[in-house]
Motif scaffolding. Structure first.
Motif, PDB file in Angstrom:
ATOM      1  N   ASP A  70      24.685-120.334  38.290  1.00 10.66           N
ATOM      2  CA  ASP A  70      24.784-119.257  37.307  1.00 10.66           C
ATOM      3  C   ASP A  70      23.610-118.296  37.529  1.00 10.66           C
ATOM      4  O   ASP A  70      22.598-118.387  36.829  1.00 10.66           O
ATOM      5  CB  ASP A  70      24.746-119.809  35.880  1.00 10.66           C
ATOM      6  CG  ASP A  70      25.917-120.729  35.595  1.00 10.66           C
ATOM      7  OD1 ASP A  70      27.069-120.262  35.735  1.00 10.66           O
ATOM      8  OD2 ASP A  70      25.678-121.902  35.240  1.00 10.66           O
ATOM      9  N   LEU A  72      22.805-115.168  36.913  1.00 11.58           N
ATOM     10  CA  LEU A  72      22.281-114.315  35.847  1.00 11.58           C
ATOM     11  C   LEU A  72      21.531-115.123  34.793  1.00 11.58           C
ATOM     12  O   LEU A  72      20.662-114.587  34.097  1.00 11.58           O
ATOM     13  CB  LEU A  72      23.417-113.522  35.193  1.00 11.58           C
ATOM     14  CG  LEU A  72      23.040-112.163  34.588  1.00 11.58           C
ATOM     15  CD1 LEU A  72      22.496-111.242  35.656  1.00 11.58           C
ATOM     16  CD2 LEU A  72      24.224-111.532  33.887  1.00 11.58           C
ATOM     17  N   ASN A 101      29.912-113.075  33.974  1.00 14.71           N
ATOM     18  CA  ASN A 101      28.981-114.183  34.184  1.00 14.71           C
ATOM     19  C   ASN A 101      29.100-115.273  33.122  1.00 14.71           C
ATOM     20  O   ASN A 101      28.228-116.141  33.013  1.00 14.71           O
ATOM     21  CB  ASN A 101      27.549-113.661  34.210  1.00 14.71           C
ATOM     22  CG  ASN A 101      27.204-112.955  35.506  1.00 14.71           C
ATOM     23  OD1 ASN A 101      26.734-113.574  36.448  1.00 14.71           O
ATOM     24  ND2 ASN A 101      27.463-111.649  35.557  1.00 14.71           N
TER      25      ASN A 101
END
Length: 341
Positions: A70, A72, A101
């Motif tokens: 992930d 972000l 996201n």
């Protein structure tokens, strides 16, 4: 944490980054300094997987950026503040990032309020000022509530209130245990914000140290004295074997002097002092001292005449006329540039 090991980047024959090895640790704001062309932007792009290293390695919390599940939520970055679609509102720009996201919608409103754009969330970004665009870029970096934050020139376009805000925001994020890495050319602001410094020049590591140690190691302390009895103070200093330089404002500068001993010397000879100040050179002075040999672009003093060209040029075979000397051509072009203004 960000780890670089022998990180190298070539663009053809140009060596932009030369075997950089350093670690950016959590809990402190780390400043990233270097002259124009030193390789700072290229280094930050390689950290984010936007440029592929020629050799070496860069890891984000132990992994290459491309392997982060992930991204972000792990890394927030501000490299180009205006990397948004001008036709979208600030809210919709962030909403697209959030949805792509897997971030909750309410996070968009939270970061807009954090950066001070809550009142203009519905306005299209193309109408934003430079400072507002900068705040939107910072909001994008904060959106995933990441552990690591990279900021490239974060104060660009911000007013004094905005500069004060982003300074304290970065320090607050570091105090929470996050890794904060910031590049800036604004030395006065960096001196107030960063605790640790990474300095590069021509792609090579020049310094990896604390702010205090960097300034102390690349500059000299001095004592400044001022007295209405100027000539007598000069004589007393000379007789005591103290080397003093007279500055432009008429005061004396004693490099590596001891303020207490100089004050006692003046008192012993009953000399009135209007100033007795121990000073340490600024971050800017220390930076200029360290990077003097790594500056790629040098400018002439403002208002100075351009350097003279050769006295004689070969004539043009077609016309038999010589081209003007460099300075003459510069004045003519400058006149053309300002014509009609």
């Amino acid at each position: 944490m960000i780890e670089l090991e022998e990180l190298t980047k070539r663009f053809g024959d140009t060596l932009a980054v030369d075997r950089l090895t350093f670690v950016v640790r959590p809990g402190v704001v780390t400043g990233f300094l270097g002259p124009n062309g030193a390789g700072k932007s290229t280094t930050m792009r390689m950290m984010l997987g936007l440029d592929r290293p020629t050799s070496g390695d860069v890891r984000i919390d132990g992994r290459p950026y491309a392997e982060l599940r992930d991204p972000l939520k792990s890394v927030g970055a501000l490299l180009d503040a205006r990397s948004w679609h001008g036709g979208r509102s600030a809210y919709n720009h962030l909403l697209c990032l959030a949805q792509s996201n897997g971030l909750p919608r309410q996070r968009v409103a939270e970061v807009l309020e954090t950066v001070g754009l809550g009142a203009v969330a519905a306005k299209r970004a193309k109408g934003f000022s430079l400072g507002m665009g900068q705040r939107l870029g910072i909001a994008s970096a904060l959106l995933g509530d990441p552990r690591i934050l990279l900021f490239d020139e974060p104060v660009n376009g911000l007013d004094p209130e905005g500069i004060h805000w982003i300074r304290h925001l970065m320090q607050k994020l570091a105090a929470e245990g996050r890794t904060v890495f910031v590049s800036s050319h604004l030395m006065s602001e960096m001196a107030l914000t960063a605790e640790h410094l990474i300095v590069i020049g021509q792609g090579r590591l020049l310094a990896d140290t604390s702010m205090a140690a960097f300034i102390a190691g690349n500059s000299r302390s001095f004592v400044q004295l001022r007295s209405p009895d100027h000539e007598r103070l000069r004589e007393v200093l000379r007789d005591a074997g103290v080397t003093a330089v007279v500055t432009a404002d008429g005061s004396f500068r004693v490099d590596a002097g001891d303020p207490a001993k100089l004050g006692e010397l003046a008192a012993e000879h009953r000399i009135v002092l209007h100033e007795l100040t121990g000073r340490q050179a600024s971050l800017e002075e220390a930076f200029m001292q360290l990077t003097a040999g790594s500056v790629e672009y040098h400018a002439h003093d403002a208002g100075a005449e351009p350097p003279p060209g050769p006295e004689v040029f070969a004539p043009d075979p077609a016309t038999g006329r010589r081209p003007p000397a460099w300075g003459e051509d510069w004045r003519r072009r400058r006149g053309n540039d300002t014509e009609g203004v």
